[in-house]
Design a protein around this motif. Structure first.
Motif, PDB file in Angstrom:
ATOM      1  N   ARG A 201       0.847  -1.193   0.000  1.00  0.00           N
ATOM      2  CA  ARG A 201       0.000   0.000   0.000  1.00  0.00           C
ATOM      3  C   ARG A 201       0.883   1.243   0.000  1.00  0.00           C
ATOM      4  O   ARG A 201       1.859   1.330   0.747  1.00  0.00           O
ATOM      5  CB  ARG A 201      -0.931   0.003   1.214  1.00  0.00           C
ATOM      6  N   LEU A 202       0.494   2.214  -0.835  1.00  0.00           N
ATOM      7  CA  LEU A 202       1.218   3.480  -0.971  1.00  0.00           C
ATOM      8  C   LEU A 202       0.402   4.600  -0.342  1.00  0.00           C
ATOM      9  O   LEU A 202      -0.784   4.763  -0.647  1.00  0.00           O
ATOM     10  CB  LEU A 202       1.467   3.774  -2.452  1.00  0.00           C
ATOM     11  N   ARG A 203       1.056   5.364   0.526  1.00  0.00           N
ATOM     12  CA  ARG A 203       0.413   6.505   1.169  1.00  0.00           C
ATOM     13  C   ARG A 203       1.340   7.705   1.099  1.00  0.00           C
ATOM     14  O   ARG A 203       2.537   7.587   1.388  1.00  0.00           O
ATOM     15  CB  ARG A 203       0.072   6.186   2.623  1.00  0.00           C
ATOM     16  N   ALA A 204       0.786   8.855   0.696  1.00  0.00           N
ATOM     17  CA  ALA A 204       1.565  10.085   0.591  1.00  0.00           C
ATOM     18  C   ALA A 204       0.891  11.171   1.418  1.00  0.00           C
ATOM     19  O   ALA A 204      -0.324  11.372   1.329  1.00  0.00           O
ATOM     20  CB  ALA A 204       1.687  10.534  -0.862  1.00  0.00           C
ATOM     21  N   GLU A 205       1.694  11.866   2.218  1.00  0.00           N
ATOM     22  CA  GLU A 205       1.204  12.974   3.034  1.00  0.00           C
ATOM     23  C   GLU A 205       1.960  14.234   2.688  1.00  0.00           C
ATOM     24  O   GLU A 205       3.181  14.193   2.473  1.00  0.00           O
ATOM     25  CB  GLU A 205       1.373  12.656   4.525  1.00  0.00           C
ATOM     26  N   GLY A 206       1.233  15.356   2.639  1.00  0.00           N
ATOM     27  CA  GLY A 206       1.832  16.633   2.336  1.00  0.00           C
ATOM     28  C   GLY A 206       2.127  17.431   3.584  1.00  0.00           C
ATOM     29  O   GLY A 206       2.164  16.900   4.700  1.00  0.00           O
ATOM     30  N   LEU A 207       2.312  18.737   3.398  1.00  0.00           N
ATOM     31  CA  LEU A 207       2.596  19.628   4.509  1.00  0.00           C
ATOM     32  C   LEU A 207       1.439  19.619   5.500  1.00  0.00           C
ATOM     33  O   LEU A 207       0.263  19.539   5.096  1.00  0.00           O
ATOM     34  CB  LEU A 207       2.835  21.046   3.975  1.00  0.00           C
ATOM     35  N   PHE A 208       1.762  19.629   6.780  1.00  0.00           N
ATOM     36  CA  PHE A 208       0.795  19.616   7.880  1.00  0.00           C
ATOM     37  C   PHE A 208       0.012  18.302   7.947  1.00  0.00           C
ATOM     38  O   PHE A 208      -1.103  18.256   8.474  1.00  0.00           O
ATOM     39  CB  PHE A 208      -0.179  20.801   7.786  1.00  0.00           C
ATOM     40  N   GLY A 209       0.574  17.219   7.381  1.00  0.00           N
ATOM     41  CA  GLY A 209      -0.051  15.903   7.497  1.00  0.00           C
ATOM     42  C   GLY A 209      -1.236  15.666   6.594  1.00  0.00           C
ATOM     43  O   GLY A 209      -2.009  14.731   6.816  1.00  0.00           O
ATOM     44  N   ARG A 210      -1.420  16.476   5.552  1.00  0.00           N
ATOM     45  CA  ARG A 210      -2.542  16.276   4.634  1.00  0.00           C
ATOM     46  C   ARG A 210      -2.349  14.985   3.831  1.00  0.00           C
ATOM     47  O   ARG A 210      -1.275  14.725   3.314  1.00  0.00           O
ATOM     48  CB  ARG A 210      -2.674  17.453   3.671  1.00  0.00           C
ATOM     49  N   THR A 211      -3.399  14.177   3.697  1.00  0.00           N
ATOM     50  CA  THR A 211      -3.331  12.944   2.912  1.00  0.00           C
ATOM     51  C   THR A 211      -3.495  13.275   1.432  1.00  0.00           C
ATOM     52  O   THR A 211      -4.545  13.764   1.009  1.00  0.00           O
ATOM     53  CB  THR A 211      -4.416  11.955   3.354  1.00  0.00           C
ATOM     54  N   LEU A 212      -2.462  13.007   0.665  1.00  0.00           N
ATOM     55  CA  LEU A 212      -2.483  13.279  -0.766  1.00  0.00           C
ATOM     56  C   LEU A 212      -2.861  12.051  -1.583  1.00  0.00           C
ATOM     57  O   LEU A 212      -3.451  12.169  -2.655  1.00  0.00           O
ATOM     58  CB  LEU A 212      -1.110  13.787  -1.224  1.00  0.00           C
ATOM     59  N   LEU A 213      -2.493  10.877  -1.083  1.00  0.00           N
ATOM     60  CA  LEU A 213      -2.730   9.640  -1.833  1.00  0.00           C
ATOM     61  C   LEU A 213      -2.732   8.472  -0.865  1.00  0.00           C
ATOM     62  O   LEU A 213      -1.929   8.424   0.073  1.00  0.00           O
ATOM     63  CB  LEU A 213      -1.636   9.438  -2.890  1.00  0.00           C
ATOM     64  N   SER A 214      -3.624   7.494  -1.113  1.00  0.00           N
ATOM     65  CA  SER A 214      -3.651   6.273  -0.321  1.00  0.00           C
ATOM     66  C   SER A 214      -4.330   5.201  -1.166  1.00  0.00           C
ATOM     67  O   SER A 214      -5.547   5.242  -1.378  1.00  0.00           O
ATOM     68  CB  SER A 214      -4.409   6.485   1.001  1.00  0.00           C
ATOM     69  N   ARG A 215      -3.537   4.235  -1.641  1.00  0.00           N
ATOM     70  CA  ARG A 215      -4.102   3.186  -2.494  1.00  0.00           C
ATOM     71  C   ARG A 215      -3.214   1.942  -2.455  1.00  0.00           C
ATOM     72  O   ARG A 215      -2.021   2.011  -2.170  1.00  0.00           O
ATOM     73  CB  ARG A 215      -4.241   3.668  -3.941  1.00  0.00           C
ATOM     74  N   GLY A 216      -3.833   0.822  -2.750  1.00  0.00           N
ATOM     75  CA  GLY A 216      -3.098  -0.425  -2.878  1.00  0.00           C
ATOM     76  C   GLY A 216      -2.454  -0.515  -4.249  1.00  0.00           C
ATOM     77  O   GLY A 216      -3.018  -0.049  -5.248  1.00  0.00           O
ATOM     78  N   LEU A 217      -1.284  -1.108  -4.315  1.00  0.00           N
ATOM     79  CA  LEU A 217      -0.540  -1.198  -5.567  1.00  0.00           C
ATOM     80  C   LEU A 217      -0.816  -2.527  -6.260  1.00  0.00           C
ATOM     81  O   LEU A 217      -1.075  -3.546  -5.627  1.00  0.00           O
ATOM     82  CB  LEU A 217       0.965  -1.051  -5.304  1.00  0.00           C
ATOM     83  N   THR A 218      -0.748  -2.480  -7.593  1.00  0.00           N
ATOM     84  CA  THR A 218      -0.922  -3.674  -8.406  1.00  0.00           C
ATOM     85  C   THR A 218       0.426  -4.098  -8.969  1.00  0.00           C
ATOM     86  O   THR A 218       1.453  -3.495  -8.677  1.00  0.00           O
ATOM     87  CB  THR A 218      -1.920  -3.391  -9.542  1.00  0.00           C
ATOM     88  N   ASP A 219       0.406  -5.139  -9.778  1.00  0.00           N
ATOM     89  CA  ASP A 219       1.625  -5.674 -10.400  1.00  0.00           C
ATOM     90  C   ASP A 219       2.651  -6.113  -9.359  1.00  0.00           C
ATOM     91  O   ASP A 219       3.863  -5.961  -9.549  1.00  0.00           O
ATOM     92  CB  ASP A 219       2.253  -4.653 -11.364  1.00  0.00           C
ATOM     93  N   ILE A 220       2.169  -6.639  -8.249  1.00  0.00           N
ATOM     94  CA  ILE A 220       3.038  -7.208  -7.224  1.00  0.00           C
ATOM     95  C   ILE A 220       3.139  -8.710  -7.472  1.00  0.00           C
ATOM     96  O   ILE A 220       2.120  -9.356  -7.754  1.00  0.00           O
ATOM     97  CB  ILE A 220       2.469  -6.947  -5.816  1.00  0.00           C
ATOM     98  N   PRO A 221       4.321  -9.298  -7.426  1.00  0.00           N
ATOM     99  CA  PRO A 221       4.428 -10.740  -7.658  1.00  0.00           C
ATOM    100  C   PRO A 221       3.587 -11.525  -6.656  1.00  0.00           C
ATOM    101  O   PRO A 221       3.627 -11.250  -5.453  1.00  0.00           O
ATOM    102  CB  PRO A 221       5.920 -11.032  -7.500  1.00  0.00           C
TER     103      PRO A 221
END
Length: 343
Positions: free
Chosen positions: A219-239
């Protein structure tokens, strides 16, 4: 002139790969390799378990689907994950084998299968007494001894192979463990903010540090300034099968990433019995903004230095050192001295 050849022990032009037919055999259209069916049902692969020091015996079948006899080199090989996409692949005949490839021995190393016929070959798998517990994946490979070439003057020789997978588990403690390593963040954005879409690429290495095969989820999660959630999703193409000790380098695209922000990307990998995370910081700053800020900073530094040079105070004059003087003593003359008394 002799044609140069490159020997590719592959079913596809990179690795020994496996295509399963709708039934149960590994098949490339010309021949197939599969375990001998048990008394209960057909087996898609060899699922074996043994204790250290134990010997197993089983049988493998090679079926010829063509109208002419084919000769194969039959051998056992260790399995690994390909670096490109994490696919299941096996070592070539000339590579060093350490697991199933070293422990399993077919009764015949070469077999000739008649047209539209099949040959069953017994094999023995001897597990060393000091074998490490856990999963030891491998395969029994039927390698076509013919070298197929193209019709051009510069031909590349290809030797095709099909194999039946072997999933061996050696008795003992099992340790599922994952690691996320070498996380990198690459950002691509327009020169002028707001004139296009920014994209980013998150690359990372998924490492099975345990001794069992894992089916990881990331799972990929990205947070910006002041802890804002920019992205949160499960990744594909994993063996779907990350073999013990194997590393796979993977990438995850992020379209619509921020053009001006400062934050952190977190990758979390999980499988039954294990969960690990790794982070990397990022600074999203358009080139135009960066150039303007750099120029403004340089101008500010120059201005400050010029102003300091203009108001620099004059160098104070050093006072001369003070001379120490000897105090004055008046000397008396002889006339002033008292005369001695007369007798």
């Amino acid at each position: 002139m002799r044609k140069p050849y490159v020997l590719l022990l592959t079913l596809f032009p990179a690795v020994l790969a496996f295509l399963a037919t709708p039934s149960y055999a590994a098949d490339n259209g010309s021949w197939s390799v599969y375990p001998v069916s048990s008394r209960i049902a057909a087996r898609p692969y060899f699922y074996l378990s043994a204790d250290p020091g134990q010997t197993l015996r089983d049988k493998v079948t090679v079926a010829n689907k063509t109208g002419r006899a084919l000769t194969f080199r039959l051998y056992a090989a260790d399995a690994y994950n390909t670096a490109r996409d994490g696919g299941f692949a096996v070592r070539t005949l000339k590579e060093k084998q350490r697991g199933v490839g070293a422990w399993a021995r077919p009764a015949r190393s070469r077999v000739t299968v008649p047209a539209h016929g099949r040959v069953t070959v017994p094999f023995t798998l001897r597990v060393p007494a000091k074998a490490e517990p856990g999963d030891h994946p491998g395969a029994l490979v039927a390698l076509d001894e013919r070298i197929e070439t193209g019709g051009s003057s510069l031909a590349v020789g290809v030797r095709r192979a099909v194999a039946a997978r072997v999933y061996l588990r050696v008795g003992g403690p099992t340790v599922p463990a994952l690691a996320v390593e070498k996380v990198r963040f690459a950002h691509h954005q327009p020169l002028v903010p707001g004139t296009g879409t920014a994209t980013a690429t998150v690359s990372y290495t998924l490492h099975n540090t345990g001794n069992v095969t894992l089916n990881p989820k990331v799972r990929l999660r990205a947070e910006g300034l002041f802890g804002r959630t920019l992205l949160s999703r499960g990744l594909t193409d994993i063996p779907s099968e990350l073999l013990p000790g194997q590393r796979v380098r993977l990438t995850a695209p992020w379209r619509g990433s921020p053009q001006l922000d400062w934050g952190e990307v977190t990758l979390t990998a999980s499988a039954p019995g294990t969960r690990e995370s790794a982070q990397v910081s990022f600074l999203a700053l358009p080139w135009l903004v960066a150039v303007v800020m750099g120029a403004a900073f340089a101008a500010a530094v120059v201005t400050i230095r010029v102003r300091r040079a203009r108001v620099r105070p004059s160098v104070p004059v050093r006072p001369s050192p003070r001379v120490r003087t000897t105090p004055f003593r008046p000397r008396s003359s002889r006339s002033a001295r008292p005369s001695p008394p007369r007798r």
